[in-house]
Design an enzyme around this catalytic site. Structure first.
Site, PDB file in Angstrom:
ATOM      1  N   HIS A  91       0.812  -1.213   0.000  1.00  0.00           N
ATOM      2  CA  HIS A  91       0.000   0.000   0.000  1.00  0.00           C
ATOM      3  C   HIS A  91       0.848   1.267   0.000  1.00  0.00           C
ATOM      4  CE1 HIS A  91      -4.192  -1.664   1.194  1.00  0.00           C
ATOM      5  NE2 HIS A  91      -3.521  -2.543   0.463  1.00  0.00           N
ATOM      6  N   HIS A 279      -1.918 -12.645  -1.893  1.00  0.00           N
ATOM      7  CA  HIS A 279      -2.993 -13.313  -1.177  1.00  0.00           C
ATOM      8  C   HIS A 279      -2.658 -14.760  -0.833  1.00  0.00           C
ATOM      9  CE1 HIS A 279      -6.238 -10.223  -2.598  1.00  0.00           C
ATOM     10  NE2 HIS A 279      -5.269  -9.688  -1.882  1.00  0.00           N
TER      11      HIS A 279
END
Length: 749
Positions: A91, A279
């Site tokens: 991020h 993920h």
């Protein structure tokens, strides 16, 4: 959290401000950011030198130790902070966008508003606090910007993944970057501006976009995201994980993913690898509805000391954590590198369900609970996926790549390693900025590589000879200046791309850009190539690159126009077409460039706003902006040779006539079409000048006029020439990270 608050304070900059009275006023604040005065370090502090003194391996060991040192105040999922730190690094870097090179992780901006309080960054305040003991120990030897990204790399390695490498070299900034446009929405998670008829967002407390009543009036399969944005909602890094506007449609989600990841410089294969690789680790958090979550860091009370999103559900941490509102654990071993993500994606059929927070997510059908709980070793869960995960199976192009990765784990691991490295380093700039022992030897095309210098450079006597040869070609000095400016001014301070090194102005796509006046450019390049061939053919060892000659041509013409010496430092090399990713470089093309009187404003963005934005990309201050525009105009550097803004009767001479005549009250200005203006003699009505909005703003805007008055005064000529030469030299060397950067207005970021 929610709508923008109002500042009622009557001290410390509170109250009604200029921007409240005149919201369309041209703002120069972005040209005054990141000055030495904002840094706690001295002007002499050299981050590269400090980094080189770092015990890099000891730092990595300390970061690795943090991974499994679970803290009671914020317990680690599965006893390992790896997933949290991967998200933190992702991020930080993932705000990058290709259109203007802004965003990204190279300034450590995740520490500051608005990024530190974005809904997508919930709990990353805790991740950074977990790292504070490490940062405290190593001090100025490691910046937050580098530490945030290195920690993500170490997290992957600590869980068994072999990364592609890592490079440091990101000095910290000390204030929020005001230059990036993150969207026009006034409410978190809104997208009604970027998509026109989008979602209005969350109008109160909350981190989940779940208002179904607003979701029937737009086509999520065909909408277009406004430029330069690379996120589908205000406050998100990429897309809504529930699906477009919270609609659980994997195919439509694939479209949003392709748009946003593409604008972050990732192709389909890199996108699939990043999503699946990221993920493979950790989990999402949605233990309860978002109404339990309190204010974000920037709105939190002082006693929380910069931490936000206080959670009143249960303990507010560990199994009670709320971040995205989704509750998904993707793999059976979420702290190890496995192939579970793709195995489960295709093995199971999936049905729609809701998280405890009410968010749309998917659960595997007809199977047993096999997924571990993050805190209870005796508890198991059914496999779950996000709508955006299923896009990797149901989007036709993503599915092809996903199935290939499913069948070829080594290909997947290599693709993820490379895509992750690109994610972290896309805005770090050329290799001359890279630091540390883990820099990979393989040079990648997205680095915009240039060859190393493999020959002796020209000396002062050679430079004098070459300048004479250039001027003897008969090419007009204005064309030489225009070409040098066109080459160097592609530089972008955000991602450090562009610039004169590489001479890519002679290659596709730059050679064909309208702003570069291709016929004129071809004429200049042909002449300079002749000079190069003659010199290199006569020299036994020393060589001169075309990149150097392009800049030197501008220097020679400028010296002739100004009658002063202009600095020049050789050392540039010439990139090849094979080293130049055409599609990637196309994003550097200016559609409006006030420095060269090219293009017009739009109904939304004025020409002068485009000018200030380009000045920011060039890391210019307001005085540098003014002196360069004024100088380029009188030197005749308009892209098409037009007379717009050429406020002088002696074009080709570096004089302060631009400012003298613009400020002359004997001239009355009138609009021709709102973009072009005529300056007429007040008494006779005789037409004297024409100029564009990018010219008249220097007389109309109070702050720019104040600067213009300095250069337009009777004592302003010498200062004007001196300042123009300094600003010109700065732009010519913006991409020369191999050089010291004297006179820089701020840190060389």
């Amino acid at each position: 959290m929610g709508e923008c608050p109002v500042n009622h304070a009557n001290v410390a900059g509170g109250g009604t401000r200029n921007n409240d009275w005149w919201p369309n006023q041209l703002r120069l604040n972005i040209l005054r950011q990141h000055q030495p005065a904002s840094s706690p370090y001295s002007k002499e502090f050299d981050y590269a030198a400090a980094f080189k003194s770092l015990d890099y391996e000891a730092l990595k060991k300390d970061i690795t130790a943090v991974m499994t040192d679970s803290q009671d105040w914020w317990p680690a999922d599965f006893g390992h902070y790896g997933g949290l730190f991967i998200r933190m690094a992702w991020h930080s870097a993932g705000t990058y966008r290709v259109f203007d090179g802004r965003g990204g992780g190279s300034q450590g901006q995740q520490r500051f508003a608005p990024l530190n309080s974005w809904p997508d960054n919930v709990s990353l305040d805790k991740a950074r606090r977990l790292l504070w003991p490490v940062k405290q120990k190593y001090g100025d030897k490691i910046s937050w910007a580098d530490l945030l990204l290195l920690t993500g790399n170490v997290a992957l390695e600590s869980m068994g993944f072999k990364t592609f490498g890592f490079a440091g070299g990101r000095p910290d900034t000390w204030e929020a970057d005001e230059s990036a446009y993150w969207g026009g929405e006034k409410t978190w998670l809104g997208n009604d501006v970027r998509y026109g008829q989008g979602n209005e967002g969350v109008a109160g407390q909350g981190v989940v976009d779940g208002d179904e009543s607003k979701k029937g009036h737009r086509d999520i399969h065909s909408r277009d995201l406004e430029s330069p944005l690379a996120a589908a909602h205000m406050g998100l890094i990429y897309v809504n994980p529930e699906g477009p506007d919270g609609i659980p449609d994997p195919v439509a989600a694939g479209r949003d993913i392709r748009t946003t990841f593409g604008r972050m410089a990732m192709n389909d294969e890199e996108t699939v690898a990043l999503i699946a690789g990221g993920h493979t680790f950790g989990k999402t958090h949605g233990a309860a509805p978002a109404v339990n979550v309190s204010k974000e860091p920037e709105a939190a009370p002082l006693e929380q000391q910069g931490l936000g999103w206080s959670n009143k559900h249960g303990t507010g941490k560990g199994p009670d954590t709320i971040t995205s509102g989704l509750e998904v654990i993707w793999t059976k071993e979420p702290t190890k590198w496995t192939h579970n993500f793709f195995e489960y994606l295709f093995k199971f059929e999936w049905e729609l369900t809701k998280s405890p927070a009410g968010a749309n997510q998917w659960v595997a059908k007809n199977t047993e609970p096999i997924i571990p709980d993050a805190f209870d070793p005796n508890k198991k869960h059914l496999p779950r996926m996000l709508t955006t995960d299923l896009a990797l199976r149901f989007d036709p192009e993503y599915e092809k790549i996903s199935r290939r990765f499913l069948e070829n784990p080594d290909q997947f691991a290599d693709a993820f390693a490379r895509a992750w490295f690109k994610l972290l380093h896309r805005d770090l700039g050329p290799r001359s900025r890279w630091l540390g022992p883990e820099i990979p030897s393989e040079v990648l095309i997205w680095e915009d590589p240039v060859p190393a210098v493999n020959h002796p450079l020209v000396d002062e006597q050679d430079v004098t000879t070459l300048k004479r040869a250039i001027l003897a070609t008969g090419v007009a000095p204005a064309k030489l200046i225009s070409t040098a400016w066109a080459s160097a001014s592609t530089f972008r301070g955000g991602d450090k791309r562009g610039g004169a090194n590489g001479a890519r102005i002679r290659l596709a796509p730059q050679k064909d850009w309208k702003v570069n006046n291709p016929p004129q450019l071809a004429e200049v390049l042909k002449a300079l190539e002749g000079v190069q061939a003659q010199f290199n053919g006569a020299s036994q060892s020393k060589k001169v690159s075309l990149a150097d000659l392009i800049v030197l041509g501008g220097v020679a013409a400028l010296e002739q126009a100004a009658g002063v010496s202009v600095p020049f430092t050789p050392g540039r090399t010439d990139a090849s077409q094979e080293q130049t990713e055409v599609e990637s470089f196309a994003h550097l093309e200016p559609h409006v460039d006030g420095f060269r009187s090219y293009g017009r404003g739009t109904s939304r963005v004025s020409t002068e706003q485009f000018l200030v934005d380009r000045a920011h990309l060039l890391t210019l201050t307001p005085p540098e902006l003014a002196v360069l525009v004024g100088g380029l105009r009188v030197l005749g550097a308009n892209y098409d040779g037009s007379s717009n803004g050429v406020f002088t009767t002696r074009p080709g001479k570096l004089t302060n006539d631009y400012f003298v005549n613009l400020l002359d009250m004997a001239t009355a200005w009138k609009s021709v079409d709102g973009e072009v203006f005529e300056g007429n003699d007040r008494k006779t009505g005789e037409k004297k000048w024409t100029g564009t909005r990018a010219d008249l703003v220097f007389g109309a805007h109070a702050e720019l006029r104040a600067i213009s008055e300095v250069y337009g005064s009777s004592s302003g000529q010498d200062k004007f020439v001196k300042d123009f030469v300094a600003a010109w030299s700065k732009v010519m060397n913006l991409d020369r990270y191999d050089l010291a950067q004297p006179g820089s207005s701020g840190p060389k970021l």
